[in-house]
Design a protein around this motif. Structure first.
Motif, PDB file in Angstrom:
ATOM      1  N   ILE A  74       0.837  -1.205   0.000  1.00 44.94           N
ATOM      2  CA  ILE A  74       0.000   0.000   0.000  1.00 44.94           C
ATOM      3  C   ILE A  74       0.872   1.254   0.000  1.00 44.94           C
ATOM      4  N   ALA A  75       1.901   1.257   0.869  1.00 47.64           N
ATOM      5  CA  ALA A  75       2.777   2.426   0.966  1.00 47.64           C
ATOM      6  C   ALA A  75       3.488   2.682  -0.358  1.00 47.64           C
ATOM      7  N   ASP A  96      10.261   8.671  -0.803  1.00 41.72           N
ATOM      8  CA  ASP A  96      10.591   8.404   0.608  1.00 41.72           C
ATOM      9  C   ASP A  96       9.621   9.108   1.547  1.00 41.72           C
ATOM     10  N   ALA A  97       9.329  10.369   1.259  1.00 37.96           N
ATOM     11  CA  ALA A  97       8.421  11.138   2.117  1.00 37.96           C
ATOM     12  C   ALA A  97       7.016  10.550   2.087  1.00 37.96           C
ATOM     13  N   SER A  98       6.578  10.116   0.908  1.00 37.81           N
ATOM     14  CA  SER A  98       5.234   9.546   0.771  1.00 37.81           C
ATOM     15  C   SER A  98       5.096   8.263   1.581  1.00 37.81           C
ATOM     16  N   ILE A 112      -1.025   4.644   8.652  1.00 46.35           N
ATOM     17  CA  ILE A 112      -1.467   3.254   8.847  1.00 46.35           C
ATOM     18  C   ILE A 112      -1.198   2.781  10.273  1.00 46.35           C
ATOM     19  N   PHE A 113       0.025   3.030  10.756  1.00 47.13           N
ATOM     20  CA  PHE A 113       0.360   2.545  12.094  1.00 47.13           C
ATOM     21  C   PHE A 113      -0.254   3.423  13.183  1.00 47.13           C
ATOM     22  N   GLY A 114      -0.606   4.652  12.824  1.00 44.31           N
ATOM     23  CA  GLY A 114      -1.374   5.480  13.751  1.00 44.31           C
ATOM     24  C   GLY A 114      -2.765   4.909  13.948  1.00 44.31           C
ATOM     25  N   LEU A 115      -3.368   4.429  12.860  1.00 47.61           N
ATOM     26  CA  LEU A 115      -4.673   3.759  12.945  1.00 47.61           C
ATOM     27  C   LEU A 115      -4.587   2.508  13.820  1.00 47.61           C
ATOM     28  N   ARG A 116      -3.482   1.783  13.700  1.00 48.26           N
ATOM     29  CA  ARG A 116      -3.328   0.550  14.484  1.00 48.26           C
ATOM     30  C   ARG A 116      -3.399   0.816  15.983  1.00 48.26           C
TER      31      ARG A 116
END
Length: 409
Positions: A339-340, A374-376, A384-388
């Motif tokens: 996804i990233a 890289d920034a994207s 994504i990991f904030g949602l986790r």
């Protein structure tokens, strides 16, 4: 959680039992390779130090062996004669043990620094020989990272963190002054070098033994003299103190070789090796006082240290939680990366679409493309990991599946 370990250490076993399980680098590689041939084992790491030998495995649900029996088999020992000295852990208990161990709070010398390097080296050895897997790789790396964080933020003890430093303090409590004493260090590995340096700092006259076939290439600590290993029993006649710290399975000082020598009226022998380097019978000689690694242990009862331990527990709790989150979602990590990467390409295309009329040199364009990519990826990973952290695992997985569909259509 399919993680298990079995080990023997100073908490349950004296050096005479631990030395029977000690593994050299070569033997550690052999053990890991043999364990990886066992049905259901997916990865293996061996940790072998002066005070412990541990085998770690990541396994499938089908693995049904007694890991203690495996450890004994690898050392040619009968499990039923040694099972009372072994400790087996699995799942979260094993994970917590490794994180605590890596910080030095389970070491014989409390808070010692060497264990971080030893854990890191154990993983490196497994990796170099293709014995580890992704689970053990992440577990050991995160344990080392946690230990470094503890060392940076918390002072566990005011003392220097090594066995030799504690050995010297022990001798000083016995009113032994090392200044100008003639000392010999047998062994020029990590512990041998630390010992030589520590003795020099006390003002001792230090001589280090070197194997003859290595004598021209081995570096010794500054200010020390060197002799060939074969000359040690002649040189010992003039010594006040001898420290032996080799990885050899053979004795460096044998009773039969020393009993008839003309020694000084009083000589101290310190054996820091596992298996032991010095024949225990030398302690029967009236002018000899022998210490082994089990004679040195740091008191951890003071209140300040207890307070620091509570801070360590807080740090480790957070770091262990990070590992558990990773473990719980490890199967979906390739999808997250996909996804990233897709989002980064999407953003890059939109940027170039909007700025297509700009006159940008090719070299600058390539640099800008990499910066955008890289920034994207970092921004998407953060989202994504904030949602986790704010959703249940099931809800987070649904979100990941939804995001993946966007770029799969």
């Amino acid at each position: 959680m399919n993680i298990r370990m079995v080990g023997i250490d100073h908490d349950k076993a004296s050096v005479e039992y631990r030395e029977q399980f000690a593994l050299t680098k070569h033997k550690s590689i052999e053990a890991m390779m043999k364990m990886n041939q066992v049905e259901g084992v997916e990865g293996c790491v061996v940790l072998s130090t002066c005070n412990r030998t541990e085998i770690w495995i990541s396994h499938l649900d089908t693995f049904d062996k007694n890991l203690g029996e495996c450890l004994c088999f690898l050392n040619g020992l009968d499990y039923y004669n040694y099972r009372q000295y072994l400790t087996q852990r699995c799942g979260i208990e094993a994970v917590e043990h490794l994180f605590n161990l890596s910080c030095g709070i389970k070491s014989k010398v409390f808070g010692e620094d060497q264990i971080i390097t030893q854990v890191k080296d154990a993983l490196a050895l497994a990796r170099e020989n293709y014995c580890t897997n992704n689970v053990l790789e992440v577990l050991f790396r995160m344990a080392v990272t946690a230990a470094k964080k503890v060392k940076t933020e918390i002072k566990l003890t005011n003392a220097s963190h090594s066995v030799i430093e504690e050995a010297i303090r022990h001798l000083q409590r016995k009113n032994v002054d090392l200044k100008d004493k003639v000392c010999m260090v047998i062994g020029n590995g990590e512990m041998g070098k630390l010992s030589a340096i520590a003795l020099k700092e006390q003002g001792a006259k230090v001589t280090v033994t070197i194997r003859q076939y290595k004598s021209g290439v081995v570096e010794i600590p500054t200010g020390c003299n060197r002799i060939n290993y074969g000359e040690r029993m002649e040189f010992i006649r003039q010594c006040d103190l001898v420290i032996s710290a080799t990885a050899s399975p053979n004795c460096t000082i044998k009773y039969e070789e020393i009993k008839n020598l003309e020694l000084k009226d009083s000589i101290i022998l310190v054996d820091l090796a596992v298996p032991r380097d010095i024949d225990a019978r030398v302690n029967e000689l009236k002018q000899v006082k022998l210490y082994d690694i089990d004679d040195f242990k740091l008191d951890i009862t003071d209140e300040k240290r207890k307070e620091n331990l509570e801070k360590v527990e807080d740090i480790l709790h957070n770091q262990i939680e990070e590992f558990l989150k990773w473990y719980e979602c490890k199967d979906i990590m390739p999808v997250v990366k996909q996804i990233a990467d897709s989002a980064a390409r999407d953003i890059q295309n939109r940027v170039w679409g909007a700025s297509g009329k700009l006159n940008i040199e090719e070299e600058s364009k390539e640099s800008l493309e990499k910066t955008i990519q890289d920034a994207s990826i970092k921004v998407v990973d953060k989202l994504i990991f904030g949602l986790r952290d704010s959703l249940t695992t099931d809800a987070w997985r649904e979100c990941i599946e939804g995001m993946n569909k966007i770029y799969s259509e």
